[in-house]
Write an enzyme that holds these catalytic residues in place. Sequence first.
Site, PDB file in Angstrom:
ATOM      1  N   GLY A   1       0.834  -1.193   0.000  1.00  0.00           N
ATOM      2  CA  GLY A   1       0.000   0.000   0.000  1.00  0.00           C
ATOM      3  C   GLY A   1       0.865   1.237   0.000  1.00  0.00           C
ATOM      4  N   GLN A  49       2.830   9.882   1.672  1.00  0.00           N
ATOM      5  CA  GLN A  49       4.129   9.206   1.581  1.00  0.00           C
ATOM      6  C   GLN A  49       4.910   9.639   0.341  1.00  0.00           C
ATOM      7  OE1 GLN A  49       2.405   5.067   2.331  1.00  0.00           O
ATOM      8  NE2 GLN A  49       4.476   4.918   3.159  1.00  0.00           N
ATOM      9  N   CYS A  68       6.585  -0.655   6.447  1.00  0.00           N
ATOM     10  CA  CYS A  68       6.127   0.552   5.762  1.00  0.00           C
ATOM     11  C   CYS A  68       7.252   1.099   4.906  1.00  0.00           C
ATOM     12  CB  CYS A  68       5.716   1.583   6.819  1.00  0.00           C
ATOM     13  SG  CYS A  68       5.131   3.136   6.133  1.00  0.00           S
ATOM     14  N   LEU A  69       6.921   1.522   3.694  1.00  0.00           N
ATOM     15  CA  LEU A  69       7.951   2.061   2.794  1.00  0.00           C
ATOM     16  C   LEU A  69       8.579   3.342   3.348  1.00  0.00           C
ATOM     17  CD1 LEU A  69       6.290   1.563  -0.725  1.00  0.00           C
ATOM     18  CD2 LEU A  69       8.064   0.154   0.344  1.00  0.00           C
ATOM     19  N   HIS A  81      -3.776   0.696   8.123  1.00  0.00           N
ATOM     20  CA  HIS A  81      -2.390   1.189   8.075  1.00  0.00           C
ATOM     21  C   HIS A  81      -2.301   2.384   7.116  1.00  0.00           C
ATOM     22  CE1 HIS A  81       2.160   0.479   7.690  1.00  0.00           C
ATOM     23  NE2 HIS A  81       1.880   1.353   6.734  1.00  0.00           N
ATOM     24  N   GLU A  82      -2.888   2.227   5.929  1.00  0.00           N
ATOM     25  CA  GLU A  82      -2.808   3.309   4.932  1.00  0.00           C
ATOM     26  C   GLU A  82      -3.623   4.523   5.369  1.00  0.00           C
ATOM     27  OE1 GLU A  82      -0.497   3.114   2.900  1.00  0.00           O
ATOM     28  OE2 GLU A  82      -0.160   0.981   3.192  1.00  0.00           O
ATOM     29  N   HIS A 125      -1.923   6.919   7.687  1.00  0.00           N
ATOM     30  CA  HIS A 125      -0.994   7.872   7.077  1.00  0.00           C
ATOM     31  C   HIS A 125      -1.678   9.212   6.791  1.00  0.00           C
ATOM     32  CE1 HIS A 125       2.716   5.653   6.549  1.00  0.00           C
ATOM     33  NE2 HIS A 125       2.098   4.635   5.972  1.00  0.00           N
TER      34      HIS A 125
HETATM   35 NI    NI Z   1       2.971   2.785   5.606  1.00  0.00          NI
END
Ligand code: NI
Length: 180
Positions: free
Chosen positions: A57, A62, A112-113, A154-155, A158
Amino acid sequence: MGTIYQSPMAILKVSKLGAPVLRGRASEVETIDLKRGRLKPFFEDLMETMVEYDGTGLAAPQVNMPLRVVLYMVEAERKGRKTANLAVAPRILVNPEFEILDKTEIEDVEACLSVPFLAASVPRPKKIRVRALDPTGKPVIYEAEDFHARVVLHESDHLDGVVYLDRVKDRTSIHYTIDF
Ligand code: NI
C-alpha cells in the site's frame, strides 16, 4: 490501460520517517476533481511507485502529496507467507472513512515504505466497514477483515499523520528485515 500509447509515468520519491508531511493531516479531495479526472495522472504515478518499491500500500502523503488518497492491494501470499483468503486487486480509495465492526485486536507484522528496514507486530481490529470514493468520484462501501482490514487501516493512518510504529504495543517485536 489497454491503449498502446500512454503518457510516461513517473516513480515518485517516498518520504521517510522524519519528513513533516508524514505527521500532518492530509486534506480531503473534492469530488469534482475526481469527476474531471484531475488526479488521474497522480493515481497512475502512485500505482507505478507502489509496484516499483514492492509495497502492499501507499498513501499520498508518503509521496509528498498531502491529500486523503490511498492505494493498496492484498496478495493471498506475500514473501512465501499466506496473508489472506481473498486477494484484492490494486484499489484506490479517496477520503476513506471506516467503522469498526469487530474490535477484537489481532496482532500481525507490519512494515512501511516510509520506515525502511523495520517491521513490528501491530494490533488492529479484526473487521471494519470502509466508506470512500473511488478514483472516479463514485461512493464505495464494503467490509474488510483480517489482513485486508489491516492494510486499509495502516494506509488510512498515514492520512492522519500516524505511522504503524505509533501503534506497536509489544516493542520487543520491532525488528530489522535485512542483514547488515
Ligand atoms: Ni505505511
